[in-house]
Design an enzyme around this catalytic site. Structure first.
Site: not given
Ligand code: C5P
Length: 233
Positions: A31, A58, A60-63, A65-67, A114, A186, A206-207
């Site tokens: 990842k 990862d 986490k796209f959040h914008d 729709p076009n972007t 999480t 977490q 991860g850690r």
């Protein structure tokens, strides 16, 4: 059968490839997240893929729709296997993301991080949450209807998602800890064997691995738990 993805949550490409080398023979799915990508950019992804590794991007796209669609297309061109968007970006954004991905890239929606507890979610959303699991399933259904390949959730929610949305809908689960391990930030953690038994497709670790004295040994232990080779937790 569940697979383990190791999060390269380190600041530099040198450290990332040192970890990859340490895990040689144990891990082939990695990842790349915000920390590493922000500093090193797409080169680190290309180098991993050139080296025969699979990549979970990862970011986490959040914008709008076009972007998001254009960002997904760029990530997909890099050849990543899995990438994340935020399910709370809404149905139009999710559909745009799904349509923008090439065949080889699966798009998964982050449901509820999480690191968030039910009370933290209530504070953010400004309303009472009867069941976090129901909220996660509701978001997973929205992702499915929009054409996404799966979701990211805690392993605690996998069985409900598979039951309501379908067994082939991919569920990626971070928040994995060996029994007795530090939960860090977490809130919803599950042991590897338990996550596998619940039906998680991909366990993101991860850690527990990257901060271990013996990362390859810990990854071996986690993979053995996933295969049900050790004492059940
Ligand atoms: O160190 P740890 O095992 O907690 O790392 C979990 C990894 O999974 C981190 O890279 C984190 O960004 C990611 N992740 C998460 N929860 C989500 C989505 C991704 O913890 N919902």
């Amino acid at each position: 059968m569940s697979e383990v993805i190791v999060a390269l949550d380190v600041p530099t490409a040198d450290e990332a490839f040192a970890l990859v080398d340490t895990l040689e023979g144990e891990g082939d799915f990695f990842k790349v997240g915000l920390e590493l990508f922000t500093r090193e950019g797409p080169r680190v992804v290309e180098k991993l893929i050139d080296g025969g590794k699979r990549v979970f991007l990862d970011l986490k796209f959040h914008d709008i729709p076009n972007t998001v669609a254009r960002a997904v297309a760029s990530a997909s061109e890099l050849g990543v296997d899995l990438l994340t968007v935020h399910s709370t970006g809404g149905a139009d954004m999710l559909r745009a993301a799904s349509e923008a991905a090439d065949e080889g890239t699966r798009v998964v929606g982050v449901t509820v991080l999480t690191s968030l507890s039910p009370s933290a979610v209530e504070e953010i959303w400004g309303r009472e949450i009867l069941s976090l699991r129901d909220e996660v399933v509701r978001l997973a259904s929205m992702c499915h209807a929009a054409g996404l390949d799966g979701v990211v959730s805690s392993a605690l929610e996998v069985e409900s998602i598979k039951r309501h949305v379908g067994a082939s809908f991919v569920v990626v689960t971070p928040g994995i800890r060996l029994p007795g391990g530090d939960a860090h930030d977490q809130a919803r953690v599950v042991a590897p064997g338990e996550a596998a038994r619940k039906g998680s497709d991909y366990l993101v670790v991860g850690r527990a691995v990257s901060q271990a004295d013996d990362p390859a040994g810990v990854l071996r232990t986690i993979k053995a738990e996933v295969c049900g080779e050790s004492v059940r937790s």
